[in-house]
Design an enzyme around this catalytic site. Structure first.
Site, PDB file in Angstrom:
ATOM      1  N   CYS A  98       0.851  -1.197   0.000  1.00 29.96           N
ATOM      2  CA  CYS A  98       0.000   0.000   0.000  1.00 29.96           C
ATOM      3  C   CYS A  98       0.886   1.245   0.000  1.00 29.96           C
ATOM      4  O   CYS A  98       1.736   1.404   0.877  1.00 29.96           O
ATOM      5  CB  CYS A  98      -0.919   0.015   1.224  1.00 29.96           C
ATOM      6  SG  CYS A  98      -1.767   1.599   1.444  1.00 29.96           S
ATOM      7  N   CYS A 152       0.816   3.343   3.377  1.00 29.52           N
ATOM      8  CA  CYS A 152       1.132   2.765   4.683  1.00 29.52           C
ATOM      9  C   CYS A 152       2.573   3.129   5.077  1.00 29.52           C
ATOM     10  O   CYS A 152       3.413   3.342   4.211  1.00 29.52           O
ATOM     11  CB  CYS A 152       0.969   1.245   4.627  1.00 29.52           C
ATOM     12  SG  CYS A 152      -0.674   0.669   5.143  1.00 29.52           S
ATOM     13  N   HIS A 189      -4.182   1.559   8.007  1.00 33.00           N
ATOM     14  CA  HIS A 189      -4.655   1.221   6.672  1.00 33.00           C
ATOM     15  C   HIS A 189      -6.177   1.261   6.551  1.00 33.00           C
ATOM     16  O   HIS A 189      -6.723   1.336   5.456  1.00 33.00           O
ATOM     17  CB  HIS A 189      -4.125  -0.162   6.287  1.00 33.00           C
ATOM     18  CG  HIS A 189      -4.408  -0.527   4.860  1.00 33.00           C
ATOM     19  ND1 HIS A 189      -3.730   0.040   3.805  1.00 33.00           N
ATOM     20  CD2 HIS A 189      -5.316  -1.377   4.324  1.00 33.00           C
ATOM     21  CE1 HIS A 189      -4.206  -0.462   2.670  1.00 33.00           C
ATOM     22  NE2 HIS A 189      -5.161  -1.316   2.953  1.00 33.00           N
ATOM     23  N   ASN A 213     -13.079  10.556  -1.373  1.00 30.51           N
ATOM     24  CA  ASN A 213     -13.878   9.458  -1.911  1.00 30.51           C
ATOM     25  C   ASN A 213     -13.671   8.281  -1.005  1.00 30.51           C
ATOM     26  O   ASN A 213     -12.540   7.945  -0.666  1.00 30.51           O
ATOM     27  CB  ASN A 213     -13.384   9.062  -3.310  1.00 30.51           C
ATOM     28  CG  ASN A 213     -13.569  10.185  -4.320  1.00 30.51           C
ATOM     29  OD1 ASN A 213     -14.494  10.977  -4.214  1.00 30.51           O
ATOM     30  ND2 ASN A 213     -12.672  10.254  -5.287  1.00 30.51           N
ATOM     31  N   HIS A 219      -6.855   2.956   1.683  1.00 32.89           N
ATOM     32  CA  HIS A 219      -6.195   3.609   2.827  1.00 32.89           C
ATOM     33  C   HIS A 219      -6.794   5.019   3.004  1.00 32.89           C
ATOM     34  O   HIS A 219      -6.870   5.780   2.032  1.00 32.89           O
ATOM     35  CB  HIS A 219      -4.684   3.696   2.567  1.00 32.89           C
ATOM     36  CG  HIS A 219      -3.911   4.085   3.779  1.00 32.89           C
ATOM     37  ND1 HIS A 219      -2.967   3.270   4.359  1.00 32.89           N
ATOM     38  CD2 HIS A 219      -3.958   5.203   4.541  1.00 32.89           C
ATOM     39  CE1 HIS A 219      -2.463   3.886   5.421  1.00 32.89           C
ATOM     40  NE2 HIS A 219      -3.051   5.056   5.549  1.00 32.89           N
ATOM     41  N   HIS A 227      -7.735   8.519   2.905  1.00 30.56           N
ATOM     42  CA  HIS A 227      -7.060   9.670   2.298  1.00 30.56           C
ATOM     43  C   HIS A 227      -8.070  10.609   1.652  1.00 30.56           C
ATOM     44  O   HIS A 227      -9.175  10.206   1.311  1.00 30.56           O
ATOM     45  CB  HIS A 227      -6.066   9.207   1.216  1.00 30.56           C
ATOM     46  CG  HIS A 227      -6.738   8.627   0.009  1.00 30.56           C
ATOM     47  ND1 HIS A 227      -7.214   7.337  -0.024  1.00 30.56           N
ATOM     48  CD2 HIS A 227      -7.048   9.172  -1.193  1.00 30.56           C
ATOM     49  CE1 HIS A 227      -7.776   7.107  -1.199  1.00 30.56           C
ATOM     50  NE2 HIS A 227      -7.700   8.200  -1.936  1.00 30.56           N
ATOM     51  N   GLN A 275      -8.191  13.978  -1.346  1.00 31.94           N
ATOM     52  CA  GLN A 275      -7.444  14.454  -2.504  1.00 31.94           C
ATOM     53  C   GLN A 275      -7.645  15.945  -2.698  1.00 31.94           C
ATOM     54  O   GLN A 275      -8.686  16.487  -2.350  1.00 31.94           O
ATOM     55  CB  GLN A 275      -7.933  13.766  -3.775  1.00 31.94           C
ATOM     56  CG  GLN A 275      -7.570  12.305  -3.831  1.00 31.94           C
ATOM     57  CD  GLN A 275      -7.688  11.797  -5.261  1.00 31.94           C
ATOM     58  OE1 GLN A 275      -7.030  12.305  -6.164  1.00 31.94           O
ATOM     59  NE2 GLN A 275      -8.523  10.795  -5.455  1.00 31.94           N
TER      60      GLN A 275
HETATM   61  N1  UDP Z   1      -1.814   7.477  -5.990  1.00 25.48           N
HETATM   62  C1  UDP Z   1      -0.654   8.062  -5.524  1.00 25.48           C
HETATM   63  N2  UDP Z   1       0.447   7.281  -5.263  1.00 25.48           N
HETATM   64  C2  UDP Z   1       0.441   5.928  -5.475  1.00 25.48           C
HETATM   65  C3  UDP Z   1      -0.751   5.342  -5.931  1.00 25.48           C
HETATM   66  C4  UDP Z   1      -1.862   6.151  -6.179  1.00 25.48           C
HETATM   67  O1  UDP Z   1      -0.595   9.268  -5.340  1.00 25.48           O
HETATM   68  O2  UDP Z   1       1.441   5.274  -5.243  1.00 25.48           O
HETATM   69  C5  UDP Z   1      -2.996   8.328  -6.204  1.00 25.48           C
HETATM   70  C6  UDP Z   1      -3.815   8.011  -7.439  1.00 25.48           C
HETATM   71  O3  UDP Z   1      -3.350   8.712  -8.557  1.00 25.48           O
HETATM   72  C7  UDP Z   1      -5.228   8.435  -7.058  1.00 25.48           C
HETATM   73  C8  UDP Z   1      -5.191   8.468  -5.533  1.00 25.48           C
HETATM   74  O4  UDP Z   1      -3.880   8.141  -5.131  1.00 25.48           O
HETATM   75  O5  UDP Z   1      -5.538   9.721  -7.565  1.00 25.48           O
HETATM   76  C9  UDP Z   1      -6.181   7.521  -4.910  1.00 25.48           C
HETATM   77  O6  UDP Z   1      -7.389   8.122  -5.116  1.00 25.48           O
HETATM   78  P1  UDP Z   1      -8.841   7.532  -4.956  1.00 25.48           P
HETATM   79  O7  UDP Z   1      -8.810   6.092  -4.687  1.00 25.48           O
HETATM   80  O8  UDP Z   1      -9.522   8.395  -3.956  1.00 25.48           O
HETATM   81  O9  UDP Z   1      -9.551   7.853  -6.330  1.00 25.48           O
HETATM   82  P2  UDP Z   1      -9.035   7.979  -7.791  1.00 25.48           P
HETATM   83  O10 UDP Z   1      -8.325   9.288  -7.890  1.00 25.48           O
HETATM   84  O11 UDP Z   1      -8.168   6.805  -8.059  1.00 25.48           O
HETATM   85  O12 UDP Z   1     -10.302   7.967  -8.591  1.00 25.48           O
HETATM   86 ZN    ZN Z   2      -2.302   1.405   3.681  1.00 25.19          ZN
END
Ligand code: UDP
Ligand code: ZN
Ligand code: ZN
Ligand code: FE
Length: 341
Positions: free
Chosen positions: A42, A45, A102, A142, A153, A155, A157
């Protein structure tokens, strides 16, 4: 020009609905739902490559590895027609990892931890708003498979945008029109009205009110309104942020109690734009996708194709379920300031 990412990356103007679309080829390869086995990897993490230089942390802001917007994008492509307008995908995309754990949600974290998360939200808003090319800081969360999150995990955005997003632009118009007609703030008036009639309130503390609005689009939509007139999170004091954290913990706990499981939802912050001076009242909106514990409400033809929402049920009835759930969790999550109803 230095480009932060590979592949086509630009904003494209949709002339039919007059909106910008963010085209980001590189986002297609972001990780999708780690299986239990992959969990060791992850990216949010402790011990993950991006985090391993940090000695200890409880909330951390990371650049999004697959950014929708970057500070130094390449030039947009040209399409040889005035119909097809493009511009640089210039902005900032970040991830706020809210806890080293996590799993969990706001209400499974302590009040002081969530207050710290709110403080980071405020700092992000301030930091990104100062950038000369940023018009709007979109900060959202989200949660849950049903919403389509790629990583579970906990978070949030941040998309710092070079334009004001359409939904906020529409709200700005409404605040302006309302102010013109009545000489008062639209949300200030909604707050006073709901405080008087108490038909749609779910929770209230000294600083904030949670309501299922008269104008809800989702069956269990919740709005968190500051009782005092503030335009953005940047105007909230340390004490206010604590009260906001309290309201947010109660909102997510209420959802989980209502569904009797870890609830999915979308949380969006609606702040004043980064530039200019508009009539506005800061607030947070929660959209919860279920219409009962078993059934999802999908945004489909009428919603996506026409932007018309139907509300399954009656807001003034559904609010009673939320109030009941709120009552049931208040003791359980502890460390709360307000009361349900
Ligand atoms: N992400 C990141 N680093 C990583 C893997 C993923 O920054 O190593 C980002 C990815 O681009 C995504 C976000 O983490 O925008 C996870 O967002 P979420 O699941 O809320 O929604 P998504 O943006 O994928 O629709
Ligand atoms: Zn995690
Ligand atoms: Zn107001
Ligand atoms: Fe709003």
């Amino acid at each position: 020009m230095l480009s932060g990412v590979n592949g086509l990356h630009e904003l494209r103007w949709n002339p039919l609905i007059r909106q910008w679309i963010i085209v980001a080829a590189h986002r297609a390869v972001r990780p999708w739902r780690l299986t239990d086995k992959e969990r060791v990897s992850c990216p949010f993490c402790p011990g993950a490559p991006e985090l391993k230089d940090l000695a200890s942390w409880d909330v951390v802001v990371l650049p999004n590895k697959y950014p929708a917007l970057v500070p130094h994008p390449g030039s947009p492509a040209q399409y040889g027609s005035p119909l097809y307008v493009s511009r640089e995908a210039r902005g900032v995309s970040e991830v706020i990892v809210e806890t080293p754990m996590h799993e969990g949600d706001f209400h499974t974290l302590t009040l002081s931890h969530v207050s710290k998360v709110m403080k980071v939200f405020k700092e992000e808003f301030e930091k990104l708003s100062r950038l000369e090319y940023i018009e709007y800081v979109a900060l959202f969360r989200n949660k849950g498979r049903e919403i389509g999150v790629s990583l579970s995990h906990p978070h949030s955005q941040v998309y710092a945008l070079p334009f004001i997003p359409p939904r906020v632009a529409s709200e700005l118009e409404s605040f302006k029109e309302y102010y013109g007609k009545h000489g008062r703030c639209l949300i200030c008036d909604v707050v006073s009205h709901e405080q008087a009639v108490r038909e749609r309130t779910v929770y209230e503390n000294e600083g904030f009110m949670i309501i299922l609005p008269y104008y809800a689009m989702w069956p269990y939509e919740l709005h968190v309104y500051p009782k005092k007139h503030v335009k953005a999170i940047s105007e909230l004091s340390e004490e206010d942020l604590k009260l906001l954290a309290d309201a947010i913990r109660v909102a997510t706990a209420t959802y989980s109690r209502l569904l009797k499981k870890d609830a999915p939802y979308i949380m969006v912050m609606h702040n004043h734009p980064s530039k200019g001076d508009y009539h506005y009242h800061f607030h947070i909106e929660f959209y919860q996708p279920y219409r009962d514990p078993e059934k999802l409400k999908y945004a489909a033809g009428i919603e996506w194709g026409y932007w018309v929402f139907t509300y399954d049920g009656v807001p003034e009835e559904r609010v009673k379920e939320l109030r009941k759930a709120c009552d049931e969790i208040l003791e359980v999550i502890g460390d709360t300031f307000g009361k349900c109803a």
